[in-house]
Design a protein around this motif. Structure first.
Motif, PDB file in Angstrom:
ATOM      1  N   THR A   1       0.813  -1.212   0.000  1.00 42.90           N
ATOM      2  CA  THR A   1       0.000   0.000   0.000  1.00 42.90           C
ATOM      3  C   THR A   1       0.845   1.261   0.000  1.00 42.90           C
ATOM      4  N   GLY A   2       2.157   1.122   0.099  1.00 38.39           N
ATOM      5  CA  GLY A   2       3.078   2.250   0.115  1.00 38.39           C
ATOM      6  C   GLY A   2       4.469   1.747   0.419  1.00 38.39           C
ATOM      7  N   ASN A   3       5.435   2.644   0.468  1.00 44.68           N
ATOM      8  CA  ASN A   3       6.826   2.282   0.706  1.00 44.68           C
ATOM      9  C   ASN A   3       7.437   3.200   1.748  1.00 44.68           C
ATOM     10  N   GLN A   4       8.302   2.631   2.599  1.00 42.93           N
ATOM     11  CA  GLN A   4       8.998   3.438   3.595  1.00 42.93           C
ATOM     12  C   GLN A   4      10.427   2.958   3.737  1.00 42.93           C
ATOM     13  N   ALA A   5      11.379   3.862   3.547  1.00 44.70           N
ATOM     14  CA  ALA A   5      12.788   3.547   3.734  1.00 44.70           C
ATOM     15  C   ALA A   5      13.114   3.515   5.220  1.00 44.70           C
ATOM     16  N   VAL A   6      13.970   2.567   5.613  1.00 41.76           N
ATOM     17  CA  VAL A   6      14.375   2.421   7.009  1.00 41.76           C
ATOM     18  C   VAL A   6      15.903   2.474   7.066  1.00 41.76           C
ATOM     19  N   SER A   7      16.440   3.475   7.733  1.00 38.30           N
ATOM     20  CA  SER A   7      17.892   3.630   7.801  1.00 38.30           C
ATOM     21  C   SER A   7      18.470   3.214   9.146  1.00 38.30           C
ATOM     22  N   ALA A   8      17.613   2.997  10.149  1.00 36.63           N
ATOM     23  CA  ALA A   8      18.041   2.541  11.469  1.00 36.63           C
ATOM     24  C   ALA A   8      16.955   1.653  12.046  1.00 36.63           C
ATOM     25  N   SER A   9      17.352   0.684  12.853  1.00 38.91           N
ATOM     26  CA  SER A   9      16.406  -0.294  13.378  1.00 38.91           C
ATOM     27  C   SER A   9      15.231   0.366  14.083  1.00 38.91           C
ATOM     28  N   ILE A  10      14.030  -0.118  13.797  1.00 36.01           N
ATOM     29  CA  ILE A  10      12.801   0.393  14.392  1.00 36.01           C
ATOM     30  C   ILE A  10      12.463  -0.461  15.613  1.00 36.01           C
ATOM     31  N   SER A  11      12.368   0.160  16.776  1.00 39.39           N
ATOM     32  CA  SER A  11      12.017  -0.550  17.994  1.00 39.39           C
ATOM     33  C   SER A  11      10.506  -0.557  18.162  1.00 39.39           C
ATOM     34  N   VAL A  12       9.956  -1.747  18.436  1.00 35.48           N
ATOM     35  CA  VAL A  12       8.503  -1.898  18.547  1.00 35.48           C
ATOM     36  C   VAL A  12       8.152  -2.397  19.939  1.00 35.48           C
ATOM     37  N   SER A  13       7.313  -1.644  20.638  1.00 40.14           N
ATOM     38  CA  SER A  13       6.687  -2.088  21.880  1.00 40.14           C
ATOM     39  C   SER A  13       5.187  -2.090  21.637  1.00 40.14           C
ATOM     40  N   GLY A  14       4.465  -3.035  22.217  1.00 44.40           N
ATOM     41  CA  GLY A  14       3.045  -3.112  21.922  1.00 44.40           C
ATOM     42  C   GLY A  14       2.841  -3.672  20.531  1.00 44.40           C
ATOM     43  N   THR A  15       2.076  -2.958  19.687  1.00 51.11           N
ATOM     44  CA  THR A  15       1.734  -3.455  18.358  1.00 51.11           C
ATOM     45  C   THR A  15       2.072  -2.426  17.293  1.00 51.11           C
ATOM     46  N   LEU A  16       2.712  -2.878  16.248  1.00 45.91           N
ATOM     47  CA  LEU A  16       2.891  -2.054  15.048  1.00 45.91           C
ATOM     48  C   LEU A  16       2.135  -2.739  13.915  1.00 45.91           C
ATOM     49  N   ASN A  17       1.094  -2.083  13.422  1.00 42.35           N
ATOM     50  CA  ASN A  17       0.308  -2.557  12.276  1.00 42.35           C
ATOM     51  C   ASN A  17       0.717  -1.735  11.073  1.00 42.35           C
ATOM     52  N   GLY A  18       1.443  -2.372  10.144  1.00 39.94           N
ATOM     53  CA  GLY A  18       1.972  -1.636   9.003  1.00 39.94           C
ATOM     54  C   GLY A  18       0.973  -1.388   7.900  1.00 39.94           C
ATOM     55  N   GLY A  19      -0.236  -1.970   7.976  1.00 39.92           N
ATOM     56  CA  GLY A  19      -1.210  -1.753   6.925  1.00 39.92           C
ATOM     57  C   GLY A  19      -0.710  -2.190   5.557  1.00 39.92           C
ATOM     58  N   TYR A  20       0.192  -3.162   5.547  1.00 37.24           N
ATOM     59  CA  TYR A  20       0.812  -3.704   4.329  1.00 37.24           C
ATOM     60  C   TYR A  20       1.656  -2.678   3.583  1.00 37.24           C
ATOM     61  N   LYS A  21       2.255  -1.773   4.332  1.00 39.52           N
ATOM     62  CA  LYS A  21       3.288  -0.915   3.754  1.00 39.52           C
ATOM     63  C   LYS A  21       4.553  -1.741   3.562  1.00 39.52           C
ATOM     64  N   ARG A  22       5.320  -1.405   2.531  1.00 38.37           N
ATOM     65  CA  ARG A  22       6.613  -2.068   2.300  1.00 38.37           C
ATOM     66  C   ARG A  22       7.718  -1.253   2.969  1.00 38.37           C
ATOM     67  N   TYR A  23       8.481  -1.917   3.835  1.00 36.81           N
ATOM     68  CA  TYR A  23       9.634  -1.310   4.491  1.00 36.81           C
ATOM     69  C   TYR A  23      10.899  -1.890   3.858  1.00 36.81           C
ATOM     70  N   TYR A  24      11.841  -1.022   3.516  1.00 37.19           N
ATOM     71  CA  TYR A  24      13.080  -1.501   2.898  1.00 37.19           C
ATOM     72  C   TYR A  24      14.266  -0.726   3.469  1.00 37.19           C
ATOM     73  N   GLY A  25      15.421  -1.378   3.465  1.00 40.18           N
ATOM     74  CA  GLY A  25      16.599  -0.789   4.074  1.00 40.18           C
ATOM     75  C   GLY A  25      17.234   0.298   3.228  1.00 40.18           C
ATOM     76  N   SER A  26      17.780   1.297   3.918  1.00 43.62           N
ATOM     77  CA  SER A  26      18.563   2.348   3.273  1.00 43.62           C
ATOM     78  C   SER A  26      19.681   2.736   4.229  1.00 43.62           C
ATOM     79  N   GLY A  27      20.623   3.510   3.777  1.00 45.81           N
ATOM     80  CA  GLY A  27      21.734   3.898   4.638  1.00 45.81           C
ATOM     81  C   GLY A  27      22.479   2.692   5.170  1.00 45.81           C
TER      82      GLY A  27
END
Length: 276
Positions: free
Chosen positions: A54-80
């Motif tokens: 449903t969309g794209n998001q670049a990730v350049s540093a590790s994402i810390s998750v507490s509780g719930t992360l619902n990405g809504g079927y977004k695509r996460y991909y590495g950068s940096g």
């Protein structure tokens, strides 16, 4: 090849900036959650379709998750620092799940770095890896009561391991699919700290080429129960359902002890594995 991440940890690993996207809600009930997916698996033997991002998001540093992360079927991909696109060991993960966290409805694109790390009990619900980097997910809890749940989702193009079990506790994989892979699940064969690990794999689809469904350490008392395993495109049955190893905590390559059902460590029968 088994993971040496724990051995490297003794020499230290580079520190990256952590970023929290969402915190709070308790772990979700494992029903529904089919946003953006057609033909979700409703009965055994019916693998779900891969979702459309449903969309794209670049990730350049590790994402810390507490509780719930619902990405809504977004695509996460590495950068940096997370974007070299390799499958070498020692990379940082895209997501770090704190104890009790849930990651759901997420597509991990390429580059994928070291996928997802669970620091304690966690749930991965409908998480899809389009091109596995180092590993898709690594489970690292230190408590024997830790439970890691992988429900739905799938992975492609894993040069070696898909799900790497380094910690203690129980890993349950249900309604998952994988293709073009090395090992679906591997209990770490040479981590500096070893545990007895319990693995349950039920209602999954594997498509060749591939090497093995699960590898466990017999000498540490690991067990793997397999049910409703469907292996596609493997008429010569080269994919081994369950392999037993002599694990160690020295970083050496573990030795293979045998494979096949034995009623104690590799717990399944011939009828649990089908070749549709």
């Amino acid at each position: 090849m088994t993971s040496r991440k724990e051995t490297r940890a003794r020499h230290g690993r580079r520190t990256t900036r952590r970023r929290t996207l969402i915190a709070g809600a308790a772990a979700t009930v494992l029903t529904g959650g089919a946003l953006g997916v057609s033909s979700m698996m409703s009965t055994a033997g019916a693998a779900s379709s891969w979702p459309t991002a449903t969309g794209n998001q670049a990730v350049s540093a590790s994402i810390s998750v507490s509780g719930t992360l619902n990405g809504g079927y977004k695509r996460y991909y590495g950068s940096g620092d997370l974007g070299d696109g390799g499958q070498d060991e020692g990379q940082d993960p895209m997501f770090v799940l704190q104890d009790g966290a849930t990651l759901k409805n997420v597509i991990i694109g390429s580059p994928a770095a070291d996928g997802v790390h669970c620091l304690g009990s966690c749930t991965l619900q409908n998480v899809w890896w389009e091109d596995v980097g180092e590993d898709a997910a690594t489970f690292k809890g230190k408590s024997a009561s830790s439970v890691y749940t992988v429900y739905g989702g799938g992975a492609r193009k894993a040069n070696d391991k898909v799900l790497q079990f380094n910690g203690a506790g129980k890993l349950v994989v249900t309604k998952f699919q994988v293709s073009d892979f090395g090992k679906l699940v591997r209990s770490c064969g040479n981590c500096s700290t070893q545990y007895k690990r319990t693995i349950i794999i039920n209602d999954v689809d594997l498509t060749a080429p591939g090497n093995s469904v699960v590898g466990i350490n017999q000498n540490y008392g690991d067990t793997a129960a397999l049910r409703n395993i469907r292996i596609h495109g493997d008429p010569n049955r080269k994919i081994t359902p369950c392999t037993r190893f002599q694990g160690n905590n020295t970083g050496d390559e573990p030795s293979k002890l045998g494979s096949g059902p034995d009623g104690t460590y590799c717990r399944y029968t011939a009828s649990d594995i089908t070749y549709p």
